[in-house]
Scaffold this active site. Structure first.
Site, PDB file in Angstrom:
ATOM      1  N   SER A  89      -6.224  14.275   7.147  1.00 39.21           N
ATOM      2  CA  SER A  89      -6.241  15.055   8.385  1.00 39.21           C
ATOM      3  C   SER A  89      -5.200  14.587   9.393  1.00 39.21           C
ATOM      4  O   SER A  89      -5.257  14.965  10.552  1.00 39.21           O
ATOM      5  CB  SER A  89      -7.639  14.996   9.025  1.00 39.21           C
ATOM      6  N   HIS A 112     -11.927   5.753   8.692  1.00 37.31           N
ATOM      7  CA  HIS A 112     -12.431   7.096   8.391  1.00 37.31           C
ATOM      8  C   HIS A 112     -13.893   7.229   8.828  1.00 37.31           C
ATOM      9  O   HIS A 112     -14.562   8.203   8.486  1.00 37.31           O
ATOM     10  CB  HIS A 112     -12.305   7.403   6.892  1.00 37.31           C
TER      11      HIS A 112
END
Length: 294
Positions: free
Chosen positions: A36, A92
């Site tokens: 992302s 993450h």
């Protein structure tokens, strides 16, 4: 880490490694879902903090993934403790699994979930899973005797899957869990949301915005140029998040980054299912921002 923080665990990650990590005022924690814009944001922070396009060490050394079990925790802690500059650390883990400290800045990068899933599919084929299993002490998974699904087939399965979001953070429910939590904190002065498409459309403007939020000097043209996708791909050996050699091809990590590819791969019925699922998982204002709706 406060008692309320959730412990996120997977075969190669453990958010509990944040518990014993000594934080400093001014630390920057980059919290994203896989594929992302994590490495992109790490590079931007490296350029803004270090003020040079020629980084003094490979990016994964400067900005380690603190939760990753492939490197011993003490080695990561020691490397970060030795850094004299402001630190920028990768995770993450969603913010509800981190020690949220008012002295620390948290940067959450969002990307259209379908584009993220396409990149995740391609990245999966680029990993040496036997080496990763050996590094994390996990048994090597048997190689299934079946044809790998096409990206379209994998994307449809990803849209329809419904796992526990806290167990599978790279699933659609997991992605929306991470972003919904960050969205709920967006008005806190040390939580900063960045959209992948905004980085693509106006890299200079976004780097200037982030510099102001992080109380850093604005970047010059040389620093902005060093954060472009083409320049990063050309320097893949020093920038790809592969400090222990689990990628088959580091340049392939920087595949293309094109927005809109995920939606284009789906038929209208699957698009409708996707829209219905995310509408049930997130508030309308988050979805409008995430999907770039006006």
């Amino acid at each position: 880490m406060p008692d309320a923080a959730f412990r996120y665990r997977s075969p190669d990650e453990d958010s509990a490694r944040w518990r014993n990590f000594p934080r400093r005022a001014g630390d920057i924690v980059i919290s994203t879902r896989s594929k992302s814009g994590t490495t992109w944001m790490q590079m931007i922070c490296a350029l803004l903090v270090l003020r040079t396009p020629e980084l003094p060490a490979p990016l994964p050394e400067l900005s380690p993934w603190l939760d990753w079990l492939a490197e011993p925790a003490e080695s990561v802690y020691d490397r970060l403790a030795a850094q004299p500059h402001r630190r920028f650390i990768k995770t993450h883990t969603p913010l509800d699994g981190l020690p949220v400290d008012p002295r620390v800045h948290y940067v959450v990068v969002a990307r259209h979930p379908l584009d993220m899933a396409v990149s995740l599919h391609h990245q999966s084929a680029n990993l040496d899973r036997a080496r990763l299993a050996a590094l994390t002490g996990q048994p090597a998974a048997p190689v299934p005797d079946r044809v790998r699904p096409t990206v379209q087939e994998a994307l449809v399965r990803w849209v329809d899957a419904d796992p526990d979001p806290r167990e599978e953070l790279d699933s659609l429910p997991g992605v929306m869990w991470h972003l919904r939590d960050a969205w709920s904190r967006r008005h806190q002065p040390n939580v900063h949301l960045v959209h992948y498409d905004d980085l693509s459309a106006d890299l200079s403007g976004q780097m200037h915005r982030l510099a102001a939020l992080l109380e850093l000097d604005p970047p010059g043209p040389d620093l902005v140029a060093a954060a472009t996708f083409d320049r990063m791909r050309a320097a893949a050996d020093r920038l790809a998040p592969d400090p222990v050699g689990i990628m088959k091809d580091r340049r392939a990590f920087f595949r293309n980054g094109r927005s809109g590819q995920g939606l284009a791969l789906l038929d209208e019925a699957t698009r409708d299912r996707y829209r219905a699922r995310v509408a049930a998982l997130s508030p309308p204002d988050l979805l409008a921002w995430l999907h770039r709706e006006r």
